[in-house]
Design an enzyme around this catalytic site. Sequence first.
Site, short mmCIF file in Angstrom:
data_model
loop_
_atom_site.label_atom_id
_atom_site.label_comp_id
_atom_site.label_asym_id
_atom_site.label_seq_id
_atom_site.Cartn_x
_atom_site.Cartn_y
_atom_site.Cartn_z
N HIS A 188 10.01 7.14 4.73
CA HIS A 188 8.86 5.20 4.72
C HIS A 188 9.78 4.88 3.43
O HIS A 188 9.63 4.70 3.17
CB HIS A 188 7.81 5.53 5.09
CG HIS A 188 7.22 6.50 5.62
ND1 HIS A 188 7.07 7.16 6.49
CD2 HIS A 188 6.01 6.16 7.30
CE1 HIS A 188 6.74 8.28 7.52
NE2 HIS A 188 6.07 6.73 7.80
N GLU A 240 8.62 -0.61 4.42
CA GLU A 240 7.49 -1.12 5.38
C GLU A 240 6.60 -2.45 4.85
O GLU A 240 6.45 -2.62 5.77
CB GLU A 240 6.91 0.17 5.64
CG GLU A 240 5.63 -0.67 6.39
CD GLU A 240 4.83 1.33 7.07
OE1 GLU A 240 5.29 2.07 6.92
OE2 GLU A 240 4.14 0.83 8.06
ZN LIG Z 1 4.91 6.06 9.91
#
Ligand SMILES: [Zn+2]
Length: 339
Positions: A200, A203
């Site tokens: 990730h 984001e």
């Molecule tokens: Zn996620």
Amino acid sequence: MDFNKIKHAPKTELHCHLDGSVRVETLFELVLKEGLDIEEKDLDSFQERVKIKGDCDSLKEYLNKFVIPSMVMQTRENIKRITKELLEDASKDGIRYIEIRFAPLLHVNKGLSLEEVVEAVLDGVKEGEKEFNIIGRVILCCMRHMEPKDSKTIVELTNKYKDKGVVAVDLAGNEEDFPPELHKEAFHMAKEYGLNITIHAGETGIENNIVKSIDILGASRIGHGVYAYKNENIVNLLRERQIPLEICIKSNIDTKATESYKTHPIKEYLDKGLKVTLNTDNRTVSDISLTEEYYNLIENQHLSEEDAYSIIKNGINSIFESDSIKHKLSTELREVWDR
Ligand SMILES: [Zn+2]
């Protein structure tokens, strides 16, 4: 654009959190079964507690939606059932291949071992694959806020189950306070074991985490990557190396990473030659299916049939699985498209 093509195309779901995708009826039933004390006494009001309905006010509100799922996902029986039902729901959504991710360390509060948690998910996957027209694989998540040694534990666990349905390791959680490099030793181990790595990154506004995740942690796919546009060098890096972006628009709207389907940079990335894929992140929390994600995107950013085809095809080409599965899904996609 013929929406029937989207509906019938063999879609892949590469970014889907198990705890954010629990069937809501099941969640309510398990809350009652486990005797959890909640105010909501009927399914309708309960939906409000576990789904984002309408505008989401804050990241805090979003994260709060995971409290109840994580409370009931502490037994083998519940975890297995929830996984199997996710495969069923995904298959009804036209998904032919799904990678389900979860953080094993969040499911050991009532005494399950990490192995038991992983095996419960794998059992659910196996049963789901038998009954529904879908292939299921698993990604284990390390959590950024946990100790670096916890991430090593998860890497070891991933390695232990790598030929049994677990296909990759991920790093998830609070990007603002816990940069990727905190967990570099664990991901160096992962690299040595030859594990697939997806992280990730980018984001919540820190676009440089995308570069760090690729260069320091060895990511071959990036979760979200929404903020890459802030730095042209990062966009170029993603294009040159053809690193797939696991984009989840509704989730990005809910967490305020982007304002709306219209403002999300996905089309810009596609036009620039980046390998974008479309996913749901959290089917229940974000109250979205993958087919709806495609419809909303196509409508709001006026995607052509060719654009939609590219995104579906990118998804197929980015799975952590063999070329033969990719080939099979690609052939099916071509058939649907040419029909
Ligand atoms: Zn996620």
